[in-house]
Design an enzyme around this catalytic site. Structure first.
Site, mmCIF file in Angstrom:
data_model
loop_
_atom_site.group_PDB
_atom_site.id
_atom_site.type_symbol
_atom_site.label_atom_id
_atom_site.label_comp_id
_atom_site.label_asym_id
_atom_site.label_seq_id
_atom_site.Cartn_x
_atom_site.Cartn_y
_atom_site.Cartn_z
ATOM 1 N N LYS A 67 35.869 24.842 18.877
ATOM 2 C CA LYS A 67 34.792 24.858 19.736
ATOM 3 C C LYS A 67 35.212 24.630 21.144
ATOM 4 O O LYS A 67 34.839 25.543 22.100
ATOM 5 C CB LYS A 67 33.865 23.872 19.357
ATOM 6 C CG LYS A 67 32.732 23.694 20.384
ATOM 7 C CD LYS A 67 31.705 22.617 19.905
ATOM 8 C CE LYS A 67 32.168 21.347 20.152
ATOM 9 N NZ LYS A 67 31.777 20.353 21.383
ATOM 10 N N ASN A 68 36.088 23.535 21.454
ATOM 11 C CA ASN A 68 36.293 23.228 22.686
ATOM 12 C C ASN A 68 37.282 23.946 23.403
ATOM 13 O O ASN A 68 37.715 23.520 24.660
ATOM 14 C CB ASN A 68 36.648 21.796 22.661
ATOM 15 C CG ASN A 68 35.500 20.686 22.395
ATOM 16 O OD1 ASN A 68 34.285 21.273 22.452
ATOM 17 N ND2 ASN A 68 35.984 19.502 22.201
ATOM 18 N N CYS B 94 24.164 11.679 28.354
ATOM 19 C CA CYS B 94 23.856 12.339 26.800
ATOM 20 C C CYS B 94 23.878 11.022 25.883
ATOM 21 O O CYS B 94 24.206 9.951 26.298
ATOM 22 C CB CYS B 94 24.873 13.517 26.613
ATOM 23 S SG CYS B 94 26.381 12.867 26.257
ATOM 24 N N ARG C 178 28.355 10.341 31.497
ATOM 25 C CA ARG C 178 29.389 11.382 31.774
ATOM 26 C C ARG C 178 29.075 12.170 32.996
ATOM 27 O O ARG C 178 28.494 13.301 33.134
ATOM 28 C CB ARG C 178 29.153 12.494 30.373
ATOM 29 C CG ARG C 178 29.500 11.754 29.150
ATOM 30 C CD ARG C 178 29.448 12.888 28.109
ATOM 31 N NE ARG C 178 30.381 13.760 27.777
ATOM 32 C CZ ARG C 178 30.175 14.767 27.045
ATOM 33 N NH1 ARG C 178 29.321 14.857 26.107
ATOM 34 N NH2 ARG C 178 31.237 15.644 26.818
ATOM 35 N N ASP D 18 37.053 12.104 19.649
ATOM 36 C CA ASP D 18 36.197 12.807 18.765
ATOM 37 C C ASP D 18 36.440 12.798 17.447
ATOM 38 O O ASP D 18 36.131 13.248 16.477
ATOM 39 C CB ASP D 18 36.254 14.474 19.300
ATOM 40 C CG ASP D 18 35.772 14.903 20.440
ATOM 41 O OD1 ASP D 18 35.052 14.159 21.160
ATOM 42 O OD2 ASP D 18 36.276 16.064 21.091
ATOM 43 N N ARG E 184 26.091 22.136 16.045
ATOM 44 C CA ARG E 184 26.539 22.346 17.327
ATOM 45 C C ARG E 184 28.058 22.803 17.222
ATOM 46 O O ARG E 184 28.342 23.426 18.273
ATOM 47 C CB ARG E 184 26.402 21.224 18.317
ATOM 48 C CG ARG E 184 24.867 20.972 18.835
ATOM 49 C CD ARG E 184 24.813 20.056 19.661
ATOM 50 N NE ARG E 184 25.573 20.173 20.730
ATOM 51 C CZ ARG E 184 25.539 19.636 21.738
ATOM 52 N NH1 ARG E 184 24.821 18.558 22.102
ATOM 53 N NH2 ARG E 184 26.255 20.140 22.891
HETATM 54 N N1 EPU Z 1 34.306 11.478 33.571
HETATM 55 C C1 EPU Z 1 34.035 10.992 35.057
HETATM 56 N N2 EPU Z 1 33.868 11.943 35.781
HETATM 57 C C2 EPU Z 1 33.923 13.282 35.846
HETATM 58 C C3 EPU Z 1 34.345 13.644 34.376
HETATM 59 C C4 EPU Z 1 34.689 12.705 33.428
HETATM 60 O O1 EPU Z 1 33.936 9.720 35.194
HETATM 61 O O2 EPU Z 1 33.802 14.015 36.893
HETATM 62 C C5 EPU Z 1 34.613 10.535 32.587
HETATM 63 C C6 EPU Z 1 33.579 10.706 31.261
HETATM 64 O O3 EPU Z 1 32.320 10.212 31.728
HETATM 65 C C7 EPU Z 1 34.468 10.117 30.353
HETATM 66 C C8 EPU Z 1 35.776 10.292 30.537
HETATM 67 O O4 EPU Z 1 35.741 10.738 31.868
HETATM 68 O O5 EPU Z 1 34.410 8.896 30.361
HETATM 69 C C9 EPU Z 1 36.438 11.682 29.809
HETATM 70 O O6 EPU Z 1 35.374 12.869 29.845
HETATM 71 P P1 EPU Z 1 35.913 14.308 29.901
HETATM 72 O O7 EPU Z 1 35.308 14.912 31.048
HETATM 73 O O8 EPU Z 1 37.618 14.385 29.700
HETATM 74 O O9 EPU Z 1 35.015 14.752 28.778
HETATM 75 P P2 EPU Z 1 34.406 16.353 28.770
HETATM 76 O O10 EPU Z 1 35.351 17.209 29.350
HETATM 77 O O11 EPU Z 1 33.077 16.259 29.037
HETATM 78 C C10 EPU Z 1 35.477 16.989 26.466
HETATM 79 C C11 EPU Z 1 35.097 17.400 25.262
HETATM 80 C C12 EPU Z 1 34.328 16.328 24.233
HETATM 81 C C13 EPU Z 1 35.368 15.517 24.137
HETATM 82 C C14 EPU Z 1 35.962 14.774 25.552
HETATM 83 C C15 EPU Z 1 37.113 13.897 25.488
HETATM 84 C C16 EPU Z 1 34.483 20.100 25.437
HETATM 85 C C17 EPU Z 1 33.594 20.877 25.922
HETATM 86 N N3 EPU Z 1 34.160 18.811 25.394
HETATM 87 O O12 EPU Z 1 34.352 16.763 27.232
HETATM 88 O O13 EPU Z 1 34.153 16.965 23.139
HETATM 89 O O14 EPU Z 1 35.111 14.247 23.544
HETATM 90 O O15 EPU Z 1 36.462 15.983 26.365
HETATM 91 O O16 EPU Z 1 38.085 14.422 24.865
HETATM 92 O O17 EPU Z 1 35.642 19.946 25.585
HETATM 93 C C18 EPU Z 1 32.693 16.912 21.357
HETATM 94 O O18 EPU Z 1 33.408 18.063 20.857
HETATM 95 O O19 EPU Z 1 32.233 16.282 20.255
HETATM 96 C C19 EPU Z 1 32.864 16.406 22.579
HETATM 97 C C20 EPU Z 1 31.929 15.576 23.123
#
Ligand code: EPU
Length: 424
Positions: free
Chosen positions: A22-23, A116, A121, A304, A396
């Protein structure tokens, strides 16, 4: 509304193949914004988040069809540059259209994702990076609005290695004028696949998978033609399903290289893990040994997989400490696991799990995607019947997890559930 019913106690046996990731699918689908023409993406899982992404692309003017895991996307040039609230509120990853929209069309209007279930996030790093590349970004009426004539290459140092942030910036920089470098970049296998696909489309990206990604901007990209890698989180979830039930399962086609942190912890817990050219084989023995984990960016232990690993530790012979360092609120499964007899104490960002000999089936509520998976895992081994509500969270991100588990012998099925709040 559906619920999942599980009669626990069957040791899983046989072989199973995970679906596409998915990701990885979500950002690759967003990459179709970057180039006009016919894109073809294979091995895409038929899960709700993928369907939401396809809806978003259609709103932008891309013709998208999906059949048997193959997404064909015909991008004739966009009609809209907006990701509206009604889609973004159901799926935060919608924000990954921001980078390609600004990179290719010089404009984007994307609803600002709120917090969320698992944490606040923010997307400040995505925005900071786009500004570095020369975009003007403002927040108006709940929307992030970004514009630029043509982005210009820049050095971006992320405060933390955000996964979707790195993807957004890689896509934006791919069409910028000149060279960019993303430092402290996320290193997940999904990032590596994204860079490979962008390079096949004509981009010039080096270093994906390391903390420094270098991108030499090009003026044009061609359509994508690619196959999504296996879902390492689904593989991990199935590995724990085998381990927790004391089963013997071959995860056909799975690659241990993407699971190093999880495999190390499973071995520490006494699970037998083998790799061959056919995939990963898991044998669960007696009760697991207690093992501490701390979630970290890749290649550390994945957040995850935290909820699913906790389901295993709930049955360990001793106490384990599970620390969550990525998301501040990713312990919603704890209360539900406790309803099944788990002994867990929450202390801020860590959970102290005192292993019990057995769990007992109960009615439980899924709260987010991976929390739902942990309840399924607990249900597989609990005595009696477990009923899991709100399984739309599971749908999802997992394609037919219940069907795959049934193939391995689990007594698991779906039935209709009354919407929450209905009496009688
Ligand atoms: N963060 C910030 N600022 C930003 C972006 C992120 O503070 O601008 C923080 C977030 O709040 C969090 C950390 O950085 O504490 C890491 O977040 P990240 O941005 O890496 O997460 P994401 O890109 O929103 C993806 C996956 C998630 C997975 C995380 C961490 C996708 C679509 N989603 O989310 O997947 O948990 O990376 O590995 O790729 C899931 O599949 O269940 C899922 C939540």
């Amino acid at each position: 509304m559906q619920k999942i019913l599980i009669e626990g106690g069957v040791a899983l046996k046989g072989e199973v193949k995970a679906s596409g990731a998915k990701n990885s699918s979500l950002p690759l689908l967003m990459a179709t914004i970057l180039a006009t023409g016919e894109h073809c993406i294979r091995n895409v899982p038929n899960v709700v988040d993928v369907r939401t992404t396809c809806s978003l692309l259609r709103r932008l003017g891309i013709e998208v069809t999906m059949s048997r895991g193959v997404v064909r996307a015909n991008n004739p040039g966009l009609e809209s540059y907006e990701a509206p609230y009604d889609l973004v509120k159901t799926m935060r990853a919608s924000v990954v259209c921001l980078g390609p929209l600004v990179g290719r069309y010089g404009r984007a209007r994307v609803s600002m994702p709120g917090g969320c279930a698992i944490g606040a996030r923010p997307i400040d790093q995505h925005i900071k990076g786009l500004e570095k590349l020369g975009a003007k970004v403002s927040l108006n009426h709940g929307y992030v609005e970004a514009s630029a004539r043509r982005l210009t290459g820049a050095k971006i140092v992320l405060d933390l290695p955000t996964v979707t942030g790195t993807e957004n910036l890689m896509m934006a920089a791919a069409l910028a004028k000149g060279e960019s470098e993303i430092r402290n970049a996320a290193r997940e296998p999904e990032i590596v696949q994204m860079a490979e696909v962008l390079n096949q489309m004509g981009a010039r990206i080096q270093g994906a998978g390391s903390e420094s990604i270098k991108i030499e901007g090009v003026t044009q990209l061609g359509p994508a033609d690619c196959t999504v890698m296996a879902d390492r989180i689904e593989v991990g979830t199935l590995m724990i399903a085998a381990a927790i039930t004391g089963g013997d399962v071959l995860l056909r086609g799975a690659r241990a290289a993407h699971q190093t942190a999880l495999i190390e912890k499973l071995i520490e817990a006494g699970v037998v893990v083998g790799e061959s050219e056919h995939g990963i084989r898991i044998k669960g023995l007696a009760r697991p040994k207690p093992v501490d984990i701390t979630t970290q960016p890749y290649p550390g232990f994945p957040t995850d997989m935290q909820a699913q690993f906790m389901a295993l530790m709930v049955l360990a012979k001793g106490t384990s400490i599970i620390s969550e360092h990525i998301f501040e609120n990713r312990f919603m499964h704890v209360q539900e696991l406790k309803r099944m007899g788990a002994r867990i104490k929450l202390e801020g960002a860590r959970a102290v799990v005192r292993g019990v000999k057995k769990l007992s089936g109960a009615e439980v509520m899924a709260t987010d995607l991976r929390a739902s998976a942990s309840l399924v895992l607990a249900g597989l081994v609990a005595g009696g019947r477990t009923e899991i509500y709100r399984v739309y969270h599971l749908d999802r991100g997992y394609q037919k997890l219940d069907k795959k588990l049934r193939k391995l012998g689990a007594r698991i099925r779906r039935s209709k559930a009354r919407p929450p709040g209905t009496i009688g």
